[in-house]
Design a protein around this motif. Structure first.
Motif, PDB file in Angstrom:
ATOM      1  N   TYR A  66       0.847  -1.200   0.000  1.00  0.00           N
ATOM      2  CA  TYR A  66       0.000   0.000   0.000  1.00  0.00           C
ATOM      3  C   TYR A  66       0.883   1.250   0.000  1.00  0.00           C
ATOM      4  O   TYR A  66       0.680   2.174  -0.787  1.00  0.00           O
ATOM      5  CB  TYR A  66      -0.904  -0.044   1.237  1.00  0.00           C
ATOM      6  N   LEU A  67       1.874   1.247   0.880  1.00  0.00           N
ATOM      7  CA  LEU A  67       2.790   2.390   0.968  1.00  0.00           C
ATOM      8  C   LEU A  67       3.638   2.527  -0.298  1.00  0.00           C
ATOM      9  O   LEU A  67       4.001   3.635  -0.691  1.00  0.00           O
ATOM     10  CB  LEU A  67       3.676   2.252   2.209  1.00  0.00           C
ATOM     11  N   GLU A  68       3.928   1.409  -0.950  1.00  0.00           N
ATOM     12  CA  GLU A  68       4.695   1.444  -2.208  1.00  0.00           C
ATOM     13  C   GLU A  68       3.924   2.165  -3.312  1.00  0.00           C
ATOM     14  O   GLU A  68       4.520   2.792  -4.187  1.00  0.00           O
ATOM     15  CB  GLU A  68       5.056   0.022  -2.657  1.00  0.00           C
ATOM     16  N   ILE A  69       2.599   2.093  -3.266  1.00  0.00           N
ATOM     17  CA  ILE A  69       1.792   2.821  -4.261  1.00  0.00           C
ATOM     18  C   ILE A  69       2.001   4.318  -4.066  1.00  0.00           C
ATOM     19  O   ILE A  69       2.167   5.066  -5.032  1.00  0.00           O
ATOM     20  CB  ILE A  69       0.284   2.459  -4.172  1.00  0.00           C
ATOM     21  N   ILE A  70       2.017   4.768  -2.820  1.00  0.00           N
ATOM     22  CA  ILE A  70       2.280   6.191  -2.543  1.00  0.00           C
ATOM     23  C   ILE A  70       3.656   6.551  -3.085  1.00  0.00           C
ATOM     24  O   ILE A  70       3.816   7.569  -3.771  1.00  0.00           O
ATOM     25  CB  ILE A  70       2.219   6.497  -1.026  1.00  0.00           C
ATOM     26  N   ASP A  71       4.659   5.700  -2.826  1.00  0.00           N
ATOM     27  CA  ASP A  71       6.024   5.958  -3.321  1.00  0.00           C
ATOM     28  C   ASP A  71       6.055   6.091  -4.836  1.00  0.00           C
ATOM     29  O   ASP A  71       6.724   6.974  -5.385  1.00  0.00           O
ATOM     30  CB  ASP A  71       6.972   4.821  -2.901  1.00  0.00           C
ATOM     31  N   GLN A  72       5.335   5.217  -5.537  1.00  0.00           N
ATOM     32  CA  GLN A  72       5.307   5.252  -7.008  1.00  0.00           C
ATOM     33  C   GLN A  72       4.706   6.555  -7.519  1.00  0.00           C
ATOM     34  O   GLN A  72       5.218   7.166  -8.467  1.00  0.00           O
ATOM     35  CB  GLN A  72       4.504   4.064  -7.555  1.00  0.00           C
ATOM     36  N   ILE A  73       3.622   6.999  -6.881  1.00  0.00           N
ATOM     37  CA  ILE A  73       2.974   8.258  -7.290  1.00  0.00           C
ATOM     38  C   ILE A  73       3.932   9.421  -7.059  1.00  0.00           C
ATOM     39  O   ILE A  73       4.105  10.284  -7.928  1.00  0.00           O
ATOM     40  CB  ILE A  73       1.638   8.466  -6.526  1.00  0.00           C
ATOM     41  N   VAL A  74       4.576   9.430  -5.905  1.00  0.00           N
ATOM     42  CA  VAL A  74       5.511  10.510  -5.568  1.00  0.00           C
ATOM     43  C   VAL A  74       6.689  10.515  -6.535  1.00  0.00           C
ATOM     44  O   VAL A  74       7.082  11.570  -7.053  1.00  0.00           O
ATOM     45  CB  VAL A  74       5.995  10.384  -4.099  1.00  0.00           C
ATOM     46  N   GLN A  75       7.265   9.335  -6.822  1.00  0.00           N
ATOM     47  CA  GLN A  75       8.396   9.250  -7.753  1.00  0.00           C
ATOM     48  C   GLN A  75       8.022   9.759  -9.139  1.00  0.00           C
ATOM     49  O   GLN A  75       8.792  10.487  -9.770  1.00  0.00           O
ATOM     50  CB  GLN A  75       8.927   7.810  -7.836  1.00  0.00           C
ATOM     51  N   GLN A  76       6.832   9.390  -9.614  1.00  0.00           N
ATOM     52  CA  GLN A  76       6.377   9.890 -10.917  1.00  0.00           C
ATOM     53  C   GLN A  76       6.255  11.411 -10.878  1.00  0.00           C
ATOM     54  O   GLN A  76       6.664  12.096 -11.819  1.00  0.00           O
ATOM     55  CB  GLN A  76       5.019   9.262 -11.292  1.00  0.00           C
ATOM     56  N   GLY A  77       5.718  11.928  -9.773  1.00  0.00           N
ATOM     57  CA  GLY A  77       5.567  13.378  -9.625  1.00  0.00           C
ATOM     58  C   GLY A  77       6.895  14.104  -9.640  1.00  0.00           C
ATOM     59  O   GLY A  77       7.032  15.160 -10.257  1.00  0.00           O
ATOM     60  N   ILE A  78       7.903  13.520  -8.998  1.00  0.00           N
ATOM     61  CA  ILE A  78       9.244  14.126  -8.970  1.00  0.00           C
ATOM     62  C   ILE A  78       9.862  14.074 -10.365  1.00  0.00           C
ATOM     63  O   ILE A  78      10.411  15.068 -10.849  1.00  0.00           O
ATOM     64  CB  ILE A  78      10.139  13.429  -7.914  1.00  0.00           C
ATOM     65  N   GLN A  79       9.752  12.909 -11.037  1.00  0.00           N
ATOM     66  CA  GLN A  79      10.305  12.754 -12.389  1.00  0.00           C
ATOM     67  C   GLN A  79       9.678  13.738 -13.373  1.00  0.00           C
ATOM     68  O   GLN A  79      10.354  14.266 -14.251  1.00  0.00           O
ATOM     69  CB  GLN A  79      10.105  11.325 -12.890  1.00  0.00           C
ATOM     70  N   GLU A  80       8.395  13.987 -13.214  1.00  0.00           N
ATOM     71  CA  GLU A  80       7.686  14.896 -14.126  1.00  0.00           C
ATOM     72  C   GLU A  80       7.820  16.358 -13.715  1.00  0.00           C
ATOM     73  O   GLU A  80       7.322  17.244 -14.403  1.00  0.00           O
ATOM     74  CB  GLU A  80       6.207  14.504 -14.212  1.00  0.00           C
ATOM     75  N   GLY A  81       8.463  16.596 -12.562  1.00  0.00           N
ATOM     76  CA  GLY A  81       8.647  17.973 -12.107  1.00  0.00           C
ATOM     77  C   GLY A  81       7.414  18.583 -11.471  1.00  0.00           C
ATOM     78  O   GLY A  81       7.359  19.788 -11.223  1.00  0.00           O
ATOM     79  N   VAL A  82       6.414  17.763 -11.206  1.00  0.00           N
ATOM     80  CA  VAL A  82       5.170  18.255 -10.584  1.00  0.00           C
ATOM     81  C   VAL A  82       5.371  18.383  -9.077  1.00  0.00           C
ATOM     82  O   VAL A  82       4.893  19.319  -8.450  1.00  0.00           O
ATOM     83  CB  VAL A  82       3.989  17.284 -10.871  1.00  0.00           C
ATOM     84  N   ILE A  83       6.094  17.422  -8.501  1.00  0.00           N
ATOM     85  CA  ILE A  83       6.381  17.429  -7.061  1.00  0.00           C
ATOM     86  C   ILE A  83       7.811  17.895  -6.857  1.00  0.00           C
ATOM     87  O   ILE A  83       8.722  17.500  -7.595  1.00  0.00           O
ATOM     88  CB  ILE A  83       6.161  16.015  -6.450  1.00  0.00           C
ATOM     89  N   ASP A  84       7.998  18.753  -5.888  1.00  0.00           N
ATOM     90  CA  ASP A  84       9.304  19.301  -5.560  1.00  0.00           C
ATOM     91  C   ASP A  84      10.302  18.169  -5.284  1.00  0.00           C
ATOM     92  O   ASP A  84      10.097  17.357  -4.385  1.00  0.00           O
ATOM     93  CB  ASP A  84       9.155  20.200  -4.322  1.00  0.00           C
TER      94      ASP A  84
END
Length: 196
Positions: free
Chosen positions: A126-144
């Motif tokens: 479950y927590l890995e899903i959060i990690d995947q979303i965050v990593q995608q956000g960082i890669q795309e420059g959406v998340i700091d």
């Protein structure tokens, strides 16, 4: 396999109700068996003891939630939609089953260290899903990119967890699913790359 047998599901569903209504410590195996419509001994065909019933019901219900979330976010392309879907499905699953919400928010908080370790292992995917979303956000420059992703995971999970606990403690007097919009807005605005 045990889990595919109909009585396993009957016992799991009965356990959710009995534990929610009586509390974990006051929920004897005999009460669970009676609610499930099976003999006391039948419980021990599927489970070692009451603790095993509690862990199994969490594993079963959490497994279903993880599958549903993974299916849904696979259809979404952007990070904001994935995060919203994650939050919405978490709230929706627990709003649909108030007994399960009571068990996950109150009765799973046992002081037994071994029990906590087993619960943490079940939570990992479950927590890995959060990690995947965050990593995608960082890669795309959406998340700091300067945000610590482990801290983000804790904040996302903690926010969802506390929101549901508060709803349970207030005896489900308001619409939990509607809280998804405010929680999403709060989290996404806190995570956004301000330079974008």
């Amino acid at each position: 396999m045990k889990k595919s047998k109909p009585k396993y599901k009957q016992i799991i569903d009965a356990a959710v109700e009995v534990i929610a209504e009586n509390g974990y410590h006051a929920s004897q195996v005999s009460k669970i068996a009676k609610k499930a419509g099976v003999a006391d001994g039948t419980i021990y065909i599927y489970f070692k003891n009451k603790e095993d019933v509690l862990i199994s019901l969490f594993e079963d219900k959490m497994g279903l939630l993880i599958e549903k979330i993974q299916e849904d976010i696979r259809l979404k392309s952007n990070v904001e939609d994935k995060l919203f879907s994650f939050i919405h499905m978490h709230f929706h699953q627990l709003a649909q089953d108030h007994h399960l919400a009571i068990v996950t928010q109150l009765e799973l908080r046992q002081s037994n260290k071994q029990l906590r370790l087993r619960i943490n292992n079940i939570l990992k995917p479950y927590l890995e899903i959060i990690d995947q979303i965050v990593q995608q956000g960082i890669q795309e420059g959406v998340i700091d990119e300067n945000i610590d992703s482990r801290l983000v995971r804790q904040m996302v999970f903690g926010t969802l967890d506390e929101t549901v606990t508060n709803w349970v403690m207030k005896e489900q007097k308001y619409d939990l699913v509607k809280q998804a919009y405010g929680v999403h807005s709060l989290l996404i605005n806190g995570l956004m790359n301000k330079e974008k």
